[in-house]
Design a protein around this motif. Structure first.
Motif, PDB file in Angstrom:
ATOM      1  N   ASP A 173       0.785  -1.090   0.031  1.00 41.28           N
ATOM      2  CA  ASP A 173      -0.061   0.224  -0.186  1.00 41.28           C
ATOM      3  C   ASP A 173       1.043   1.086  -0.089  1.00 41.28           C
ATOM      4  O   ASP A 173       1.478   1.324   0.846  1.00 41.28           O
ATOM      5  N   MET A 174       0.867   2.149  -1.256  1.00 43.60           N
ATOM      6  CA  MET A 174       1.933   2.806  -1.226  1.00 43.60           C
ATOM      7  C   MET A 174       3.622   2.406  -1.698  1.00 43.60           C
ATOM      8  O   MET A 174       4.273   2.646  -0.082  1.00 43.60           O
ATOM      9  N   VAL A 175       3.675   2.302  -2.695  1.00 42.35           N
ATOM     10  CA  VAL A 175       5.480   1.916  -2.592  1.00 42.35           C
ATOM     11  C   VAL A 175       6.149   2.879  -3.898  1.00 42.35           C
ATOM     12  O   VAL A 175       7.364   2.652  -4.095  1.00 42.35           O
ATOM     13  N   GLY A 176       5.528   4.025  -4.160  1.00 41.07           N
ATOM     14  CA  GLY A 176       5.183   4.550  -5.705  1.00 41.07           C
ATOM     15  C   GLY A 176       6.501   5.731  -5.405  1.00 41.07           C
ATOM     16  O   GLY A 176       6.510   7.069  -6.213  1.00 41.07           O
ATOM     17  N   ARG A 177       7.074   6.493  -4.197  1.00 43.34           N
ATOM     18  CA  ARG A 177       7.332   7.780  -4.308  1.00 43.34           C
ATOM     19  C   ARG A 177       7.797   7.914  -2.677  1.00 43.34           C
ATOM     20  O   ARG A 177       8.197   6.778  -1.711  1.00 43.34           O
ATOM     21  N   VAL A 178       8.463   9.114  -2.341  1.00 40.44           N
ATOM     22  CA  VAL A 178       9.259   8.959  -1.140  1.00 40.44           C
ATOM     23  C   VAL A 178       9.023  10.409  -0.297  1.00 40.44           C
ATOM     24  O   VAL A 178       8.337  11.266  -0.696  1.00 40.44           O
ATOM     25  N   ASP A 179       8.601  10.009   1.126  1.00 38.21           N
ATOM     26  CA  ASP A 179       7.733  10.700   2.211  1.00 38.21           C
ATOM     27  C   ASP A 179       8.845  11.924   2.532  1.00 38.21           C
ATOM     28  O   ASP A 179      10.132  11.880   2.085  1.00 38.21           O
ATOM     29  N   TYR A 180       7.990  12.695   3.856  1.00 37.64           N
ATOM     30  CA  TYR A 180       8.850  13.425   4.136  1.00 37.64           C
ATOM     31  C   TYR A 180       9.853  13.007   4.566  1.00 37.64           C
ATOM     32  O   TYR A 180      11.715  13.732   4.796  1.00 37.64           O
ATOM     33  N   GLU A 181      10.188  12.256   5.591  1.00 38.16           N
ATOM     34  CA  GLU A 181      11.458  11.749   5.868  1.00 38.16           C
ATOM     35  C   GLU A 181      12.743  11.140   5.386  1.00 38.16           C
ATOM     36  O   GLU A 181      13.850  11.354   5.998  1.00 38.16           O
ATOM     37  N   TYR A 182      12.354  10.805   4.141  1.00 35.45           N
ATOM     38  CA  TYR A 182      13.777  10.624   3.024  1.00 35.45           C
ATOM     39  C   TYR A 182      13.786  11.987   2.364  1.00 35.45           C
ATOM     40  O   TYR A 182      14.098  11.570   1.363  1.00 35.45           O
ATOM     41  N   GLN A 183      13.050  13.225   2.124  1.00 34.26           N
ATOM     42  CA  GLN A 183      12.791  13.226   0.718  1.00 34.26           C
ATOM     43  C   GLN A 183      13.972  14.278   0.981  1.00 34.26           C
ATOM     44  O   GLN A 183      14.680  14.317  -0.292  1.00 34.26           O
ATOM     45  N   ASN A 184      14.872  14.210   1.997  1.00 31.51           N
ATOM     46  CA  ASN A 184      16.109  15.435   1.524  1.00 31.51           C
ATOM     47  C   ASN A 184      17.025  14.124   2.200  1.00 31.51           C
ATOM     48  O   ASN A 184      18.107  15.007   2.497  1.00 31.51           O
ATOM     49  N   ALA A 185      17.149  12.816   1.990  1.00 25.41           N
ATOM     50  CA  ALA A 185      18.063  12.483   2.514  1.00 25.41           C
ATOM     51  C   ALA A 185      19.167  11.660   1.332  1.00 25.41           C
ATOM     52  O   ALA A 185      18.808  12.184  -0.264  1.00 25.41           O
ATOM     53  N   GLU A 186      20.177  11.294   1.868  1.00 26.74           N
ATOM     54  CA  GLU A 186      21.768  11.396   0.086  1.00 26.74           C
ATOM     55  C   GLU A 186      20.866   9.955  -0.331  1.00 26.74           C
ATOM     56  O   GLU A 186      21.405   9.954  -0.889  1.00 26.74           O
ATOM     57  N   ASN A 187      20.613   9.092   0.686  1.00 23.67           N
ATOM     58  CA  ASN A 187      20.254   8.391   0.096  1.00 23.67           C
ATOM     59  C   ASN A 187      18.210   7.294   0.339  1.00 23.67           C
ATOM     60  O   ASN A 187      18.152   7.288   1.387  1.00 23.67           O
ATOM     61  N   LYS A 188      18.176   7.457  -0.993  1.00 28.60           N
ATOM     62  CA  LYS A 188      16.416   7.630  -0.502  1.00 28.60           C
ATOM     63  C   LYS A 188      16.343   6.216  -0.860  1.00 28.60           C
ATOM     64  O   LYS A 188      14.845   5.601  -1.162  1.00 28.60           O
ATOM     65  N   ASP A 189      17.005   5.164  -1.092  1.00 26.52           N
ATOM     66  CA  ASP A 189      16.535   3.827  -1.589  1.00 26.52           C
ATOM     67  C   ASP A 189      16.051   2.642  -0.242  1.00 26.52           C
ATOM     68  O   ASP A 189      16.787   2.049   0.392  1.00 26.52           O
ATOM     69  N   TYR A 190      14.552   2.866   0.297  1.00 25.53           N
ATOM     70  CA  TYR A 190      14.054   2.817   1.312  1.00 25.53           C
ATOM     71  C   TYR A 190      12.669   2.121   0.831  1.00 25.53           C
ATOM     72  O   TYR A 190      11.641   2.645   0.217  1.00 25.53           O
ATOM     73  N   VAL A 191      12.140   1.629   2.367  1.00 26.98           N
ATOM     74  CA  VAL A 191      10.620   0.876   2.051  1.00 26.98           C
ATOM     75  C   VAL A 191      10.807   0.992   3.842  1.00 26.98           C
ATOM     76  O   VAL A 191      11.394   0.277   4.236  1.00 26.98           O
ATOM     77  N   TYR A 192       9.423   0.974   4.288  1.00 26.18           N
ATOM     78  CA  TYR A 192       8.606   0.817   5.447  1.00 26.18           C
ATOM     79  C   TYR A 192       8.202  -0.559   5.229  1.00 26.18           C
ATOM     80  O   TYR A 192       7.552  -0.787   4.633  1.00 26.18           O
ATOM     81  N   VAL A 193       8.404  -0.873   6.352  1.00 28.56           N
ATOM     82  CA  VAL A 193       8.506  -2.609   6.483  1.00 28.56           C
ATOM     83  C   VAL A 193       7.554  -2.364   7.847  1.00 28.56           C
ATOM     84  O   VAL A 193       7.859  -2.294   8.881  1.00 28.56           O
ATOM     85  N   ILE A 194       5.616  -3.217   8.027  1.00 28.60           N
ATOM     86  CA  ILE A 194       5.136  -2.934   9.164  1.00 28.60           C
ATOM     87  C   ILE A 194       4.699  -4.458   9.623  1.00 28.60           C
ATOM     88  O   ILE A 194       4.262  -5.396   8.694  1.00 28.60           O
ATOM     89  N   GLY A 195       4.824  -5.056  10.808  1.00 25.94           N
ATOM     90  CA  GLY A 195       4.062  -6.316  11.646  1.00 25.94           C
ATOM     91  C   GLY A 195       4.657  -7.860  11.423  1.00 25.94           C
ATOM     92  O   GLY A 195       4.374  -8.177  11.020  1.00 25.94           O
ATOM     93  N   SER A 196       6.124  -6.664  10.762  1.00 27.19           N
ATOM     94  CA  SER A 196       6.524  -8.476   9.581  1.00 27.19           C
ATOM     95  C   SER A 196       7.344  -9.460  11.142  1.00 27.19           C
ATOM     96  O   SER A 196       7.286 -10.627  10.680  1.00 27.19           O
TER      97      SER A 196
END
Length: 498
Positions: free
Chosen positions: A365-388
């Motif tokens: 659910d929502m994997v196409g953008r960069v959010d507030y936390e990473y918008q100014n990060a040098e490395n934007k290759d992230y994804v949040y993982v929840i519930g695992s």
């Protein structure tokens, strides 16, 4: 370096592969997930033609047909007696006439207050508005609420957590504050205003005579003619010090049936075909706003939906080349998520395949953008993982193993905390699998300025990053579908109530 060694060590407890050895098939079929294909599907599903894919509306139906046609073309099975649709009815509830007058103040619906309760009245009720403040036993001893409209100061709480106690004490209804700041309230009021013409969607249920009116802290102070700071203090210690006001209110209700459908494509496995892996997204969005602007929902959740499509295609290609997965896979696109996780709730209560045979839910659910936390990060290759890691000791480690082996994204777990104020764990469709003790993993990119706005459009999607995320999800799904043993359910579900 140490992190990689630790993960490999943990994995060695239950896996017999060489550390970080790549699976040739997993690598081969992940490469069939391409930026070009993701963009092609998303450009259609998030186009103006879809009119925001509002549940039960024309655009949602068109999107459903597109998904079903795609699964049929892949050679996947329609698992509902040959159909790709799991059809069901929702009830659209609207309140065309809601009036609230306190003293001489006649309040305006979706401006001065938001009606969040349920009621259907033949005529206006006149009573007193009393101030209770905090909904606790001590205050209920100080203030007589029977037959009254009751003012609650519940900032930081959810209405559903404090309303029952007051209603059970005999209150006729409630006027409640749950947030500070007029701007926050105004945003919510505008959202409700945009929904007012369409009604609230949900499952049919009897009318509850629970008139509940949400107001801002400033409006509550105005109603009681008391400054906010004094009202806030009185809420805790002496609610009886706040004077009673005369009030009149009326609520009239209308309902209509809204047919909708989940869409699914099924791929039968081989030697473990009775065990089913569910890969899900929601394909609905919020339709057209009160100003006539289309909420295209490119990221939310067009991005997840086309990721499921591409992952399905990767599995289908593998199958055609003689590499059918061991477990069966259900590709599930649910409706009604934006209305309260309705499609996934319906599926989990009416499963096509037994829940005890459902090994995992992988939700996107929502994997196409960069959010507030990473918008100014040098490395934007992230994804949040929840519930695992809540229900299974292995699912998180399996995903980390596949990430290190193939994609090397930053796996960010900040929103997996039980006290996450955003409550993201409760806000997508994996929740309706986890509540049945099915181990889940939810992939998410976080929120941005275009979240639930008409500006959530395809041109803002980060397709290279989205492709990398979709490939990670495929690798993890391929692993879950083909490993010898299903992930154990050896954890405790500590997050049952939304």
């Amino acid at each position: 370096m140490k992190k990689r060694f630790w993960i490999a060590g943990s994995f060695g407890i239950f896996i017999t592969l060489s550390a970080f050895a790549q699976d040739g098939n997993s690598l081969k079929y992940a490469k069939t997930i391409t930026e070009k294909d993701l963009e092609k599907h998303l450009t259609y599903l998030a186009s103006d033609e879809m009119e925001g894919r509002d549940t039960g509306e024309k655009g949602q139906k068109m999107a459903a047909e597109y998904l079903a046609g795609f699964y049929k073309e892949l050679g996947l099975t329609g698992p509902v007696d040959g159909s790709y649709f799991q059809k069901f009815n929702l009830s659209s509830v609207s309140y065309p006439d809601v009036n609230l007058t306190v003293g001489k103040q006649k309040l305006v619906n979706n401006e001065d207050f938001i009606f969040i309760g349920d009621a259907n009245m033949s005529k206006a009720t006149k009573t007193d508005l009393v101030f209770l403040g905090l909904a606790n036993e001590e205050n209920l001893k100080k203030v007589d609420v029977k037959g009254k409209l009751v003012g609650l100061w519940a900032i930081g709480s959810r209405a559903q957590s404090v309303v029952p106690e007051v209603m059970n004490a005999g209150a006729a209804g409630i006027v409640i504050v749950t947030m500070e700041g007029q701007a926050n309230f105004d945003r919510m009021a505008n959202w409700y205003k945009s929904l007012s013409g369409r009604g609230r969607l949900g499952f049919e249920q009897p009318t509850k005579q629970e008139p509940i009116f949400l107001v801002s802290s400033e409006k509550m102070a105005s109603l009681f003619e008391t400054p906010v700071d004094i009202l806030k203090e009185a809420a805790k210690n002496n609610p009886e010090s706040i004077g009673t006001k005369k009030v009149s209110y009326l609520v009239k209700k209308q309902t209509k049936v809204v047919p909708t459908e989940n869409v699914m494509g099924y791929l039968e496995g081989t030697d473990k075909k009775d065990e089913v892996l569910v890969i899900s997204s929601h394909y609905d969005h919020t339709g057209i706003d009160s100003q006539g602007r289309i909420n295209n929902g490119a990221d939310d959740d067009g991005s997840g939906t086309v990721s499921v499509m591409e992952i399905a295609e990767a599995f289908a290609i593998a199958t055609k080349e003689g590499n059918r997965p061991r477990r069966s896979v259900l590709f599930l696109n649910v409706t009604g998520e934006e209305k309260g996780l309705l499609g996934s709730e319906y599926y989990s209560n009416n499963p096509i395949f037994p829940l005890e045979n459902t090994v995992n839910n992988v939700n996107i659910d929502m994997v196409g953008r960069v959010d507030y936390e990473y918008q100014n990060a040098e490395n934007k290759d992230y994804v949040y993982v929840i519930g695992s890691e809540m229900l299974s000791s292995q699912l998180k480690v399996i995903n980390e193993y596949n990430n290190i082996t193939y994609t090397n994204l930053i796996l960010d777990y900040r929103y997996d905390a039980e006290d996450d104020p955003n409550r993201f764990y409760y806000r997508s469709d994996h929740y309706n699998f986890a509540k049945h003790n099915i181990p889940v993993i939810f992939f998410f990119n976080g929120v941005h300025d275009d979240y639930h706005q008409h500006t959530d459009t395809v041109d803002k999607i980060e397709f290279p990053l989205m492709t990398k995320r979709a490939r990670l999800i495929f690798h993890t799904a391929w692993d879950l579908a083909n490993r010898e043993n299903r992930t154990p359910v050896d954890g405790t579900n500590t997050r049952m109530e939304r």
